[in-house]
Structure formats: C-alpha cells, structure tokens
Design a protein around this motif. Structure first.
Motif, PDB file in Angstrom:
ATOM      1  N   SER A   1    -108.746  46.136 -55.956  1.00 14.93           N
ATOM      2  CA  SER A   1    -109.893  45.486 -56.594  1.00 14.93           C
ATOM      3  C   SER A   1    -111.251  45.897 -56.043  1.00 14.93           C
ATOM      4  O   SER A   1    -112.268  45.625 -56.641  1.00 14.93           O
ATOM      5  CB  SER A   1    -109.761  43.966 -56.440  1.00 14.93           C
TER       6      SER A   1
ATOM      7  N   THR B   1     -97.091  47.184 -61.187  1.00 16.26           N
ATOM      8  CA  THR B   1     -98.081  46.112 -61.258  1.00 16.26           C
ATOM      9  C   THR B   1     -98.206  45.330 -59.957  1.00 16.26           C
ATOM     10  O   THR B   1     -99.079  44.477 -59.838  1.00 16.26           O
ATOM     11  CB  THR B   1     -97.744  45.122 -62.389  1.00 16.26           C
TER      12      THR B   1
ATOM     13  N   GLU C   1    -103.529  45.019 -58.919  1.00 14.59           N
ATOM     14  CA  GLU C   1    -104.938  44.922 -59.297  1.00 14.59           C
ATOM     15  C   GLU C   1    -105.764  44.257 -58.206  1.00 14.59           C
ATOM     16  O   GLU C   1    -106.951  44.552 -58.057  1.00 14.59           O
ATOM     17  CB  GLU C   1    -105.089  44.163 -60.611  1.00 14.59           C
TER      18      GLU C   1
END
Length: 206
Positions: A131, A110, A127
C-alpha cells in the motif's frame, strides 16, 4: 483533524476521528508478544520471499540487501486488538512495497503469510503490504529497535491491528487461492483482514 492512514475516508461515519472506535489511548506501547524474545542471531540474518512468486523461485536477501531498499519514514498511530492505541509513533526503515516490487507475487495472489521467528505468522492482504503505508521498520522514534521491540526488523502496517505486523520479521510467502492461509492469531479466531477502522478483530465478523 487530518484523516489517518486506514480511515475509510471522508464519507465514513468515522471521518475526522483520530482514534478508531473501541480504542483507548496509552502513552506508550506495552511490550507484547507470544513466546520468548529471540537471542541475537549467531548465523547471518536472512529475509525470504517465497510461495507463489512471479518468478516461481524463492528470493533470499541479507540484512544489507533489505536495508538498501528505498528508505521510508512514517509518523503513525499503533492500534492493538486488545483496545489500546499509541499516537504519533515515528517509524523508520524501508518500504514494504519496494520489497513486493523487488520480489513480486504471481498473477492472482491476493494475500501473503508474513512469518517471523519461532514460527509466528500472520495473514496479510497483499494490497495492504504493497500500500505504501507498510514499513519494514528498523527504528522507532529515532532509536534502533531493541530486541524486545522486534530488532532487527518488524513489519508496521498502521491501518491494521498490530498482530498483522510481526516483530523479528523473516519474510513472507505469497498465497494462491486454496493455500493454507491462517497465521497464529487467525488460527485462534482473529480476523483475516484486521482493519482498525472497521474493528475487524474476530473472524466471526466477516
């Protein structure tokens, strides 16, 4: 007024604002960094993606290989946790998301520890790195980055404070849960995420 990258959206109390809360606009970004400016490299420059990669192996690329990734340009605002903002900076380089796709993370990852010269590092959520807004920048306002501005490569993630985008970028390591995950400023009490619209400056805010 358009919503800028990183704004939580139209339902947010900040919807439509150009400048995030707590920020003051400056005409030009000051040159700020921890430690000295590196001298031009005598050895070939490399970019390394390691840690918990999907393949289980480290990926090392030369500058030409990095620059062969899909080109990306972003007109974006820059926000520093010390409360200054510079509007409408024109960055160009290659897509950080394309680098993530080229050397992907293992299942369950993550975040990544993004590292640069002199041992500087920053913890960045995966993320955010993938992105589509994040750019491995080589130019600012049409001019190649100077050494003081981070040449040959710096990470720019407009929706995060600037400490999350190191100058003199050399790669990142994907982190598994439980891996040591503190970069330089996170180790000094700064936030793990660093979102500008939520004023995520310090770790005690989590």
């Amino acid at each position: 007024m358009p919503i800028v990258p990183g704004d939580p959206g139209e339902s947010s109390p900040w919807a439509g604002r150009r400048v995030p809360p707590g920020q003051r606009v400056r005409a030009e970004a000051p040159i700020m960094h921890y430690g000295p400016v590196p001298k031009p490299a005598r050895r070939p420059w490399t970019f390394t993606v390691g840690g918990a990669t999907r393949s289980g192996r480290e990926r090392v690329l030369g500058l030409d290989e990095v620059l062969a990734l899909p080109a990306l340009e972003r007109v974006a605002d820059m926000h520093c946790a010390t409360h200054w903002t510079v509007l409408d900076q024109h960055w160009s380089g290659v897509s950080a998301a394309a680098m993530v796709a080229l050397a992907p993370a293992a299942e369950g990852v993550t975040s990544a520890l993004v590292f640069a010269e002199f041992g500087y590092a920053a913890n960045v959520p995966l993320e955010e790195l993938a992105s589509g807004e994040a750019i491995l920048a080589t130019h600012l306002d049409g001019v190649p980055l100077s050494l003081e501005r981070g040449a040959p490569l710096r990470l720019v993630i407009p929706q995060l404070y600037t400490w999350k985008g190191p100058k003199w970028l050399r790669g990142w390591n994907y982190l598994r849960p439980g891996d040591p995950d503190l970069g330089f400023w996170e180790d000094h009490g700064y936030h793990r995420h660093g979102g500008v619209w939520r004023e995520e400056r310090y770790d005690y805010q989590r």
